[in-house]
Design an enzyme around this catalytic site. Structure first.
Site, PDB file in Angstrom:
ATOM      1  N   ASP A   1      -1.960  16.737   1.417  1.00 36.81           N
ATOM      2  CA  ASP A   1      -0.682  16.031   1.329  1.00 36.81           C
ATOM      3  C   ASP A   1       0.416  17.092   1.311  1.00 36.81           C
ATOM      4  O   ASP A   1       0.503  17.899   0.395  1.00 36.81           O
ATOM      5  CB  ASP A   1      -0.634  15.180   0.045  1.00 36.81           C
TER       6      ASP A   1
ATOM      7  N   LYS B   1      11.777  14.577   1.966  1.00 42.07           N
ATOM      8  CA  LYS B   1      12.451  15.583   1.140  1.00 42.07           C
ATOM      9  C   LYS B   1      13.092  16.667   2.010  1.00 42.07           C
ATOM     10  O   LYS B   1      14.244  17.018   1.813  1.00 42.07           O
ATOM     11  CB  LYS B   1      11.470  16.226   0.154  1.00 42.07           C
TER      12      LYS B   1
ATOM     13  N   TRP C   1      -0.181  13.073  -8.036  1.00 40.43           N
ATOM     14  CA  TRP C   1       0.917  12.110  -7.953  1.00 40.43           C
ATOM     15  C   TRP C   1       0.339  10.716  -8.214  1.00 40.43           C
ATOM     16  O   TRP C   1      -0.655  10.326  -7.573  1.00 40.43           O
ATOM     17  CB  TRP C   1       1.537  12.196  -6.558  1.00 40.43           C
TER      18      TRP C   1
HETATM   19  C1  LMR Z   1       8.119  11.212  -6.778  1.00 37.28           C
HETATM   20  O1  LMR Z   1       7.007  11.661  -7.044  1.00 37.28           O
HETATM   21  O2  LMR Z   1       8.977  11.000  -7.637  1.00 37.28           O
HETATM   22  C2  LMR Z   1       8.491  10.952  -5.345  1.00 37.28           C
HETATM   23  O3  LMR Z   1       7.448  11.290  -4.512  1.00 37.28           O
HETATM   24  C3  LMR Z   1       9.021   9.594  -5.125  1.00 37.28           C
HETATM   25  C4  LMR Z   1       8.025   8.499  -5.285  1.00 37.28           C
HETATM   26  O4  LMR Z   1       7.962   7.655  -4.385  1.00 37.28           O
HETATM   27  O5  LMR Z   1       7.300   8.443  -6.285  1.00 37.28           O
END
Ligand code: LMR
Length: 398
Positions: free
Chosen positions: A211, A246, A130
């Site tokens: 995570d 979520k 992420w």
């Molecule tokens: C995402 O990956 O889209 C979500 O976790 C929201 C974010 O804050 O990026």
């Protein structure tokens, strides 16, 4: 003081969210930010959340401060949810949980804590991970390196290369793992792979940092916690950050938790004192409302049952949409095999498009997705699916 500041581009995910809101195209489709949407494209407040909010409004008689660790009852129930009741009881004083401002706040609090006690420690993160992991962990001072994870060509986990990279990690290192529903690729470790990574952590002494932002959105609340629980029961040290954004749909309420397990009760108590001081130095105390809602739900059997039933519907809808998308693309006569999307878990998968193809979807079709071609499956519904599938087919064929 402020005259020469450099202008930064918007965050790729949040920038897309803003662009989608401004777009007047009635056919626009939002597959960007990871937020659950129902068939009507709404992100509803869950029934149990509404009921808990009514209850809180009627009964809460003070807004006085709580504590840097947040509410005890929230922390207790979240630890039960993450680790399971039996294991949580067994962990006893070796485990401590801090309520945090969302999962992001938990990630940052954990990183600041590690930086305090092990300055400049190295953390290995999956390639890809992420995007926001990088500033959340790196800006605290942790040294970020990557390990191979997702094979974009064959749509699977590069497990041998991952293990090879992790075999070089040692007791001064952390390894960030996605507990379930990998963001961005949706490809999760199998139980055997979790066992192998746990064995390696035992042998080499690195500390897993999990995570767990999507518990309950993959196969189920317990099923999704397999890796976390295996590691919690097998290893002496573990960091787990979980989120209620979520699975409780509490996004803007910023509700999450950091759980730490160490080898002894004394070490955990000392670590807890450091984490409390770190939280106090950053935001003093986490916001209360979302955590109070979650604690109310998890304390009440009827609310808990209703929450789990609604979460089950969310999960089934996402899994059904995965199948429907694969079928709809195939029906457009596209040669590429997209069946991997059906096997992946949670909100996200990569479509496997080039950046140019993604930009065509955004600019020509008002279909919003990030440059990596990650899509939020929950943004699909049976109304927009034909348009989405034909637009994907068109950019693939051109
Ligand atoms: C995402 O990956 O889209 C979500 O976790 C929201 C974010 O804050 O990026």
């Amino acid at each position: 003081m402020f005259e020469n500041i450099k202008n930064l581009p918007a965050d790729p995910i949040l920038g897309l969210m803003a662009a989608y809101r401004k777009d007047n195209n009635p056919h626009k489709v939002d597959l960007g930010v990871g937020v659950y949407k129902d068939e009507e494209g709404r992100t509803p407040v869950m029934r149990a959340v509404k009921a808990a909010e009514h209850h809180l409004l009627a009964t809460q008689d003070s807004k006085t401060y709580v504590a840097p660790a947040g509410q005890d009852s929230f922390n207790h129930h979240i630890a039960n949810l993450v680790f399971g009741k039996r294991l949580n009881t067994e962990l006893g004083g070796r485990r401590v949980t801090f309520q945090t401002p969302g999962g992001c706040g938990g990630l940052r609090l954990a990183a600041e804590f590690v930086q305090k006690v092990r300055p400049g420690a190295r953390i290995l993160v999956s390639d890809p991970t992420w995007a926001n992991h990088i500033p959340l962990l790196g800006d605290a001072g942790l040294r970020i390196e990557t390990y191979p994870y997702y094979d974009k060509v064959n749509h699977g986990i590069r497990f041998d290369q991952m293990m090879d990279a992790l075999s070089k990690a040692g007791s001064d290192d952390l390894v960030l793992l996605h507990g379930c529903c990998h963001n961005p690729c949706g490809a999760d470790l199998t139980q055997q792979q979790w066992q192998a990574v746990t064995e390696l952590a035992l042998q080499n002494g690195f500390t897993p940092f999990i995570d767990m932002a999507y518990q309950g959105l993959g196969d189920g609340l317990d099923e999704d916690a397999y890796g976390v629980r295996l590691m919690a029961e097998s290893l002496s040290e573990l960091i787990v950050v979980s989120s209620c954004s979520k699975n409780f749909g509490l996004y803007r309420e910023r509700t999450g938790a950091l759980s730490l397990i160490t080898g002894t009760q004394n070490a955990t108590a000392a670590a807890a004192s450091q984490i409390a001081a770190t939280a106090r130095g950053m935001y003093s105390m986490p916001p209360d409302h979302g955590a109070a809602v979650v604690a109310t739900i998890l304390e009440d059997q009827a609310l808990n049952n209703d929450w789990q039933a609604e979460l089950q519907q969310v999960r089934s809808r996402i899994n059904d949409l995965r199948g429907a998308l694969v079928k709809a693309i195939a029906e457009q006569g596209v040669d590429q095999d997209f069946s991997f999307i059906q096997a992946e878990k949670g909100m996200f998968s990569f479509l496997g498009l080039s950046v140019d193809q993604v930009h065509r979807l955004v600019n020509d079709y008002s279909i919003y997705l990030v440059d990596s071609s990650r899509i939020n499956i929950a943004g699909i519904n049976h109304n927009n699916l034909p348009y989405l599938a034909s637009s994907i087919a068109t950019v693939l064929k051109d």
